[in-house]
Write an enzyme that holds these catalytic residues in place. Structure first.
Site, PDB file in Angstrom:
ATOM      1  N   ASN A 121       0.821  -1.221   0.000  1.00 53.63           N
ATOM      2  CA  ASN A 121       0.000   0.000   0.000  1.00 53.63           C
ATOM      3  C   ASN A 121       0.851   1.266   0.000  1.00 53.63           C
ATOM      4  O   ASN A 121       1.988   1.214   0.454  1.00 53.63           O
ATOM      5  CB  ASN A 121      -0.884   0.008   1.261  1.00 53.63           C
ATOM      6  CG  ASN A 121      -2.150  -0.792   1.055  1.00 53.63           C
ATOM      7  OD1 ASN A 121      -2.769  -0.735   0.010  1.00 53.63           O
ATOM      8  ND2 ASN A 121      -2.550  -1.540   2.076  1.00 53.63           N
ATOM      9  N   HIS A 176      -8.128   1.465  -3.965  1.00 52.80           N
ATOM     10  CA  HIS A 176      -8.174   0.689  -2.726  1.00 52.80           C
ATOM     11  C   HIS A 176      -8.110   1.653  -1.551  1.00 52.80           C
ATOM     12  O   HIS A 176      -7.060   1.940  -1.016  1.00 52.80           O
ATOM     13  CB  HIS A 176      -6.981  -0.269  -2.697  1.00 52.80           C
ATOM     14  CG  HIS A 176      -7.012  -1.200  -1.525  1.00 52.80           C
ATOM     15  ND1 HIS A 176      -8.118  -1.935  -1.170  1.00 52.80           N
ATOM     16  CD2 HIS A 176      -6.053  -1.529  -0.620  1.00 52.80           C
ATOM     17  CE1 HIS A 176      -7.830  -2.664  -0.110  1.00 52.80           C
ATOM     18  NE2 HIS A 176      -6.593  -2.437   0.243  1.00 52.80           N
TER      19      HIS A 176
HETATM   20  N1  LIG Z   1      -3.466  -4.450  -1.405  1.00 54.73           N
HETATM   21  C1  LIG Z   1      -4.094  -4.851  -0.335  1.00 54.73           C
HETATM   22  O1  LIG Z   1      -5.284  -5.052  -0.362  1.00 54.73           O
HETATM   23  C2  LIG Z   1      -3.319  -5.090   0.935  1.00 54.73           C
HETATM   24  C3  LIG Z   1      -3.857  -5.860   1.959  1.00 54.73           C
HETATM   25  C4  LIG Z   1      -3.089  -6.117   3.091  1.00 54.73           C
HETATM   26  C5  LIG Z   1      -1.829  -5.564   3.206  1.00 54.73           C
HETATM   27  N2  LIG Z   1      -1.334  -4.787   2.215  1.00 54.73           N
HETATM   28  C6  LIG Z   1       0.004  -4.186   2.270  1.00 54.73           C
HETATM   29  O2  LIG Z   1       0.959  -5.229   2.095  1.00 54.73           O
HETATM   30  C7  LIG Z   1       2.182  -4.839   2.690  1.00 54.73           C
HETATM   31  C8  LIG Z   1       2.704  -5.966   3.569  1.00 54.73           C
HETATM   32  O3  LIG Z   1       1.851  -6.178   4.671  1.00 54.73           O
HETATM   33  P1  LIG Z   1       2.252  -7.232   5.807  1.00 54.73           P
HETATM   34  O4  LIG Z   1       1.136  -7.280   6.761  1.00 54.73           O
HETATM   35  O5  LIG Z   1       2.763  -8.467   5.187  1.00 54.73           O
HETATM   36  O6  LIG Z   1       3.497  -6.477   6.472  1.00 54.73           O
HETATM   37  P2  LIG Z   1       4.731  -7.138   7.250  1.00 54.73           P
HETATM   38  O7  LIG Z   1       5.398  -6.016   7.984  1.00 54.73           O
HETATM   39  O8  LIG Z   1       4.289  -8.326   8.007  1.00 54.73           O
HETATM   40  O9  LIG Z   1       5.677  -7.626   6.059  1.00 54.73           O
HETATM   41  C9  LIG Z   1       6.366  -6.761   5.244  1.00 54.73           C
HETATM   42  C10 LIG Z   1       7.732  -7.381   5.008  1.00 54.73           C
HETATM   43  O10 LIG Z   1       8.430  -6.610   4.022  1.00 54.73           O
HETATM   44  C11 LIG Z   1       9.788  -6.696   4.355  1.00 54.73           C
HETATM   45  N3  LIG Z   1      10.568  -5.662   3.679  1.00 54.73           N
HETATM   46  C12 LIG Z   1      10.690  -4.361   3.987  1.00 54.73           C
HETATM   47  N4  LIG Z   1      11.540  -3.761   3.139  1.00 54.73           N
HETATM   48  C13 LIG Z   1      11.950  -4.711   2.254  1.00 54.73           C
HETATM   49  C14 LIG Z   1      12.810  -4.692   1.146  1.00 54.73           C
HETATM   50  N5  LIG Z   1      13.425  -3.582   0.760  1.00 54.73           N
HETATM   51  N6  LIG Z   1      13.024  -5.854   0.491  1.00 54.73           N
HETATM   52  C15 LIG Z   1      12.409  -6.989   0.869  1.00 54.73           C
HETATM   53  N7  LIG Z   1      11.571  -7.061   1.915  1.00 54.73           N
HETATM   54  C16 LIG Z   1      11.335  -5.930   2.606  1.00 54.73           C
HETATM   55  C17 LIG Z   1       9.807  -6.568   5.869  1.00 54.73           C
HETATM   56  O11 LIG Z   1      11.037  -7.023   6.424  1.00 54.73           O
HETATM   57  C18 LIG Z   1       8.618  -7.417   6.259  1.00 54.73           C
HETATM   58  O12 LIG Z   1       8.989  -8.750   6.557  1.00 54.73           O
HETATM   59  C19 LIG Z   1       1.887  -3.536   3.419  1.00 54.73           C
HETATM   60  O13 LIG Z   1       2.250  -2.437   2.611  1.00 54.73           O
HETATM   61  C20 LIG Z   1       0.386  -3.561   3.585  1.00 54.73           C
HETATM   62  O14 LIG Z   1      -0.180  -2.285   3.747  1.00 54.73           O
HETATM   63  C21 LIG Z   1      -2.065  -4.551   1.085  1.00 54.73           C
END
Ligand SMILES: NC(=O)c1ccc[n+]([C@@H]2O[C@H](COP(=O)([O-])OP(=O)(O)OC[C@H]3O[C@@H](n4cnc5c(N)ncnc54)[C@H](O)[C@@H]3O)[C@@H](O)[C@H]2O)c1
Length: 309
Positions: A121, A176
């Protein structure tokens, strides 16, 4: 013919759960990438060790680098910071912009033929950023949001009517965010229009809950955001592509005049197959629906402008 390869960047809640669905469905071999040392490796090994119990054939590997992702068919990008209570999706923009730019460069350098599915997001904006930075054709850079938003609406309708979720068909368009555009007119229960089954006010309440569906989970969890339904939704897109299913699903794609919108990534119904978003379906909207689409597009455009690219 070798197995398909699905790479998932970000081994957090959404990424690791997506790996679980993908492996269990035997969509192909799975590669999990994260910057945290040991996390992708540990989660991948743990998941692989579940395969003899559950009986799925999929190699699952984890890495802090990208070489293992080489020649992926589909890459899910979930890396980034999730929303915290009270934080808007747009607050995430700056941090996630830098992450997505570096991740997309690494991914595309090794898998120039892959279809990218963005999850991070603010979704529509990150999809736009990934499209512009990747240089890939618009058919191969998609964002996941509409399937999740629609799934939430379907779940609420099924609960309200006490019927199976399986019989509900629906469509949510738009960005979204809270300004997404649920379309009760395009919602049926086994072909029966929802508008014949529920009074307008009740539908309005379900629509409202759907709009705030992401926030509802954030407020309950306190730390982090939804991940089961989001990861299942992203994997539904991956499956449609890997199996060339030609499914019609709402996805975030780049528009060039469809729905009167240009130079924006926005949620619309598309046909998903091996080539990615193979076509965009334009449905008739009434004046009220058109104005909701315009409002949602305006807010996505504003966020895209903040990228300053
Ligand atoms: N599109 C949608 O409908 C929707 C729904 C849910 C979550 N999301 C989004 O998905 C994303 C992930 O959510 P989550 O709950 O898994 O978060 P999370 O914090 O559990 O996981 C994110 C991961 O990304 C990793 N990360 C950060 N920088 C990185 C990089 N440069 N290279 C590789 N990995 C990296 C982190 O170490 C972490 O493990 C968020 O942005 C969230 O807002 C979107």
């Amino acid at each position: 013919m070798g197995r398909k390869k699905v790479s998932i960047v970000g081994a957090g809640f959404v990424g690791a759960t997506a790996a679980h669905w993908a492996a269990e469905k035997e969509l192909g071999d799975v590669v999990l990438v994260d910057i945290l040392e040991g996390i992708p490796q540990g989660k991948a090994l743990d998941l692989f060790e579940a395969s003899p119990v559950e009986g799925f054939d999929a190699k699952v590997v984890g890495s802090n680098g990208y070489d293992e992702t080489r020649d992926s068919d589909v890459v899910l990008i979930t890396s980034g910071v999730p929303r915290k209570p009270g934080m808007s999706r747009e607050d995430l923009l700056e941090t996630n912009k830098k992450i997505i730019e570096s991740v997309v460069a690494e991914v595309v350098a090794r898998s120039p033929k892959a279809v990218l599915i963005m999850v991070t997001n603010p979704l529509d904006t990150m999809t736009y950023l990934a499209l512009k930075r990747s240089g890939l054709p618009k058919e191969r850079v998609l964002g996941m949001a509409g399937i999740l938003d629609t799934a939430r609406f379907k779940a609420f309708i099924a609960t309200e009517l006490n019927v199976s979720v399986e019989d509900i068909q629906s469509l949510i368009m738009g960005g979204h965010g809270d300004e997404m555009v649920p379309l009760p007119r395009y919602t049926t229960v086994s072909g029966i229009p929802l508008v014949q089954l529920l009074p307008k006010e009740k539908i309005g309440r379900l629509v409202d809950r759907t709009r705030k569906g992401g926030g509802e989970i954030v407020n309950l969890l306190k730390t982090g955001s939804a991940f089961y339904a989001p990861s299942a939704s992203a994997i539904q897109m991956a499956e449609a592509i890997l199996k060339d299913k030609k499914r019609i699903l709402p996805c975030c794609v780049y528009l060039e005049g469809e729905y009167g919108l240009r130079d924006i990534c926005f949620g619309v119904p598309v046909k998903l197959g091996a080539k990615g978003a193979e076509s965009i379906i334009q449905v008739d909207l009434n004046e009220e629906e058109k104005s909701l689409v315009a409002k949602s597009a305006e807010s996505v455009k504003k966020s895209i402008a903040e990228l300053k690219i």
